[in-house]
Design a protein around this motif. Structure first.
Motif, PDB file in Angstrom:
ATOM      1  N   ILE A 167       0.847  -1.196   0.000  1.00 35.37           N
ATOM      2  CA  ILE A 167       0.000   0.000   0.000  1.00 35.37           C
ATOM      3  C   ILE A 167       0.882   1.245   0.000  1.00 35.37           C
ATOM      4  O   ILE A 167       1.756   1.402   0.852  1.00 35.37           O
ATOM      5  CB  ILE A 167      -0.948  -0.005   1.207  1.00 35.37           C
ATOM      6  N   ALA A 168       0.634   2.130  -0.946  1.00 35.02           N
ATOM      7  CA  ALA A 168       1.444   3.337  -1.108  1.00 35.02           C
ATOM      8  C   ALA A 168       1.065   4.392  -0.075  1.00 35.02           C
ATOM      9  O   ALA A 168      -0.104   4.595   0.239  1.00 35.02           O
ATOM     10  CB  ALA A 168       1.267   3.904  -2.507  1.00 35.02           C
ATOM     11  N   THR A 169       2.096   5.064   0.438  1.00 35.35           N
ATOM     12  CA  THR A 169       1.902   6.187   1.350  1.00 35.35           C
ATOM     13  C   THR A 169       2.673   7.389   0.813  1.00 35.35           C
ATOM     14  O   THR A 169       3.594   7.238   0.018  1.00 35.35           O
ATOM     15  CB  THR A 169       2.396   5.859   2.777  1.00 35.35           C
ATOM     16  N   ASP A 170       2.277   8.560   1.285  1.00 32.61           N
ATOM     17  CA  ASP A 170       3.014   9.757   0.875  1.00 32.61           C
ATOM     18  C   ASP A 170       4.203   9.972   1.814  1.00 32.61           C
ATOM     19  O   ASP A 170       4.461   9.160   2.704  1.00 32.61           O
ATOM     20  CB  ASP A 170       2.086  10.975   0.801  1.00 32.61           C
ATOM     21  N   HIS A 171       4.919  11.064   1.629  1.00 35.07           N
ATOM     22  CA  HIS A 171       6.128  11.325   2.415  1.00 35.07           C
ATOM     23  C   HIS A 171       5.856  11.543   3.901  1.00 35.07           C
ATOM     24  O   HIS A 171       6.752  11.426   4.723  1.00 35.07           O
ATOM     25  CB  HIS A 171       6.889  12.515   1.828  1.00 35.07           C
ATOM     26  N   ARG A 172       4.596  11.821   4.266  1.00 36.87           N
ATOM     27  CA  ARG A 172       4.254  12.016   5.683  1.00 36.87           C
ATOM     28  C   ARG A 172       3.667  10.755   6.325  1.00 36.87           C
ATOM     29  O   ARG A 172       3.417  10.737   7.510  1.00 36.87           O
ATOM     30  CB  ARG A 172       3.269  13.171   5.830  1.00 36.87           C
ATOM     31  N   GLY A 173       3.431   9.703   5.542  1.00 34.86           N
ATOM     32  CA  GLY A 173       2.896   8.457   6.072  1.00 34.86           C
ATOM     33  C   GLY A 173       1.404   8.259   5.866  1.00 34.86           C
ATOM     34  O   GLY A 173       0.850   7.244   6.274  1.00 34.86           O
ATOM     35  N   TYR A 174       0.740   9.224   5.204  1.00 37.54           N
ATOM     36  CA  TYR A 174      -0.685   9.060   4.900  1.00 37.54           C
ATOM     37  C   TYR A 174      -0.861   8.081   3.751  1.00 37.54           C
ATOM     38  O   TYR A 174      -0.065   8.058   2.816  1.00 37.54           O
ATOM     39  CB  TYR A 174      -1.319  10.401   4.520  1.00 37.54           C
TER      40      TYR A 174
END
Length: 83
Positions: free
Chosen positions: A25-32
């Motif tokens: 599952i992909a997350t953004d640079h902040r972990g969302y």
């Protein structure tokens, strides 16, 4: 005159212990968790709703996320966040 100061500087999702990388599952640079307009992740069959997707950490936003996912899964109604 005051005795204490409280400073809140941003929010962080509580996704560290979910092993999202092992599930792909992909997350953004902040972990969302990254989702599309129907709250689907990049992994088929997995949706992310509530504050883990970074679209708002509020009760009414999370409930709206639930309504969108439920409509898509149960009612075959193509609802979107942008509606």
């Amino acid at each position: 005159v005051g005795s204490h100061v409280l400073l809140a500087a941003g929010r962080r999702p509580n996704t560290d212990d979910l092993a999202l990388d092992r599930a792909g599952i992909a997350t953004d640079h902040r972990g969302y968790i990254i989702v599309d307009d129907q709250l689907r992740t990049n992994v088929p069959g997995i949706w992310a709703l509530g504050d883990c997707n970074g679209r708002g950490a509020f009760t009414h936003t999370s409930y709206n996320d639930f309504e969108i996912v439920a409509a898509n899964l149960l009612d075959n109604d193509s609802r979107r966040v942008s509606d």
